[in-house]
Enzyme design. Structure first.
Site, short mmCIF file in Angstrom:
data_model
loop_
_atom_site.label_atom_id
_atom_site.label_comp_id
_atom_site.label_asym_id
_atom_site.label_seq_id
_atom_site.Cartn_x
_atom_site.Cartn_y
_atom_site.Cartn_z
N HIS A 144 6.52 29.04 22.57
CA HIS A 144 5.85 29.40 23.92
C HIS A 144 6.37 28.85 25.06
CE1 HIS A 144 2.41 30.67 26.03
NE2 HIS A 144 2.39 29.37 26.47
N HIS A 169 7.61 30.13 28.94
CA HIS A 169 7.57 29.89 30.18
C HIS A 169 8.84 29.88 31.38
CE1 HIS A 169 3.30 29.58 30.65
NE2 HIS A 169 3.42 28.80 29.59
N GLU A 200 0.06 33.15 32.67
CA GLU A 200 -0.05 33.37 31.05
C GLU A 200 0.02 34.81 30.58
OE1 GLU A 200 0.53 31.23 28.80
OE2 GLU A 200 0.09 29.34 29.61
N SER A 210 5.70 35.80 24.66
CA SER A 210 6.00 34.93 23.44
C SER A 210 5.16 35.49 22.17
CB SER A 210 5.54 33.47 23.82
OG SER A 210 4.28 33.48 23.86
#
Ligand SMILES: [Fe+2]
Length: 263
Positions: free
Chosen positions: A122, A127, A167, A186
């Site tokens: 993730h 990111h 996010e 993700s």
């Protein structure tokens, strides 16, 4: 974020190398290949370019020092290895210093489709690619600075900005609507929910609306916000966020678009 994790972050050896087992590299590989196939026509170009700029490999969990070097070369951003869960104040402090906190463990196979706490897949795959984009990196760093400056009583509302962009953000491009939020890119389930199923609500990003929108972290998102450009994010974070949050608190939250969590 769960209060306790069954995972512990890996620590580097004396040379700064993190050691992953063959099984762990295999988990990275399965996750990477599945998402790259799914995202080819769904993620925005800046994200896909970022995957290349970072030099992510399909078959090996990446090393923190490689990610750090590549990010430094592109936008001056960096990453810092942290335990599985860190307090919000530390999280914001690192962002304000231009460092993205990076949990170094990888999920077990039983959690291949969903894990509540952020693991290295993730963190890095989700990111880091966009942190090679200067507008986006500026936004994330300024977000951290604002969070540190405003303090704890603003943090609940402030995090909604992060949630609905970093996010779970979407962006309208000349090629059509694309995803960029780390929670979407993700996760195969979130990618399909945001980009294929059409069951969720899509709203243009508006700061006051976002600040008044509650969310739950442990369900697929019923509401997504769509930006027009990463420059838009850079502009939004320069607004008087403290005043906007005070206004949002006075107006109150919108009714949640989800069931309350059973306790
Ligand atoms: Fe995240």
């Amino acid at each position: 974020m769960p209060k306790q994790s069954t995972y512990t972050a890996k620590l580097p050896d004396a040379d700064g190398i993190y050691h992953y087992t063959t099984e762990e590299d295999g988990i990275w590989s399965d996750l990477y290949q599945r998402q790259m196939t799914l995202l080819a026509d769904k993620a925005c170009a800046e994200y896909l370019d970022g995957v290349k700029l970072l030099g992510l490999k399909p078959d090996k969990v990446p090393q923190l020092h490689d990610i750090n070097r590549r990010l430094n070369e592109t936008t001056g951003f960096g990453v810092e290895g942290v335990p599985a869960l860190i307090p919000p104040s530390r999280f914001y402090e690192l962002l304000s210093q231009g460092k993205f906190p990076l949990a170094t463990f990888i999920r077990r196979r039983e959690h291949i489709d969903y894990i509540e706490e952020p693991d290295i897949f993730h963190e890095v795959f989700g990111h880091c690619p966009l942190l090679t984009n200067q507008s986006y990196a500026n936004f994330v760093r300024r977000f951290g600075e604002k969070a540190v400056g405003l303090g704890k009583e603003y943090s609940w509302h402030l995090f909604r900005i992060f949630w609905f962009t970093v996010e779970f953000g979407l962006i309208d491009t000349l090629q059509g609507r694309r995803c960029f939020g780390a929670g979407i890119v993700s996760s195969p389930n979130e990618t399909r929910t945001a980009m294929e199923r059409g069951e969720s609500e899509f709203r243009p990003f508006d700061l006051m609306t976002v600040l008044r929108t509650p969310y739950r972290i442990d369900i697929v998102q019923p509401i997504y916000y769509v930006i027009e450009s990463f420059a838009q994010l850079e502009a939004i974070i320069e607004e008087d966020i403290g005043a906007r949050i005070r206004d949002a608190k006075a107006l109150g939250d919108f009714p949640p678009a989800f069931e309350a969590k059973a306790s």
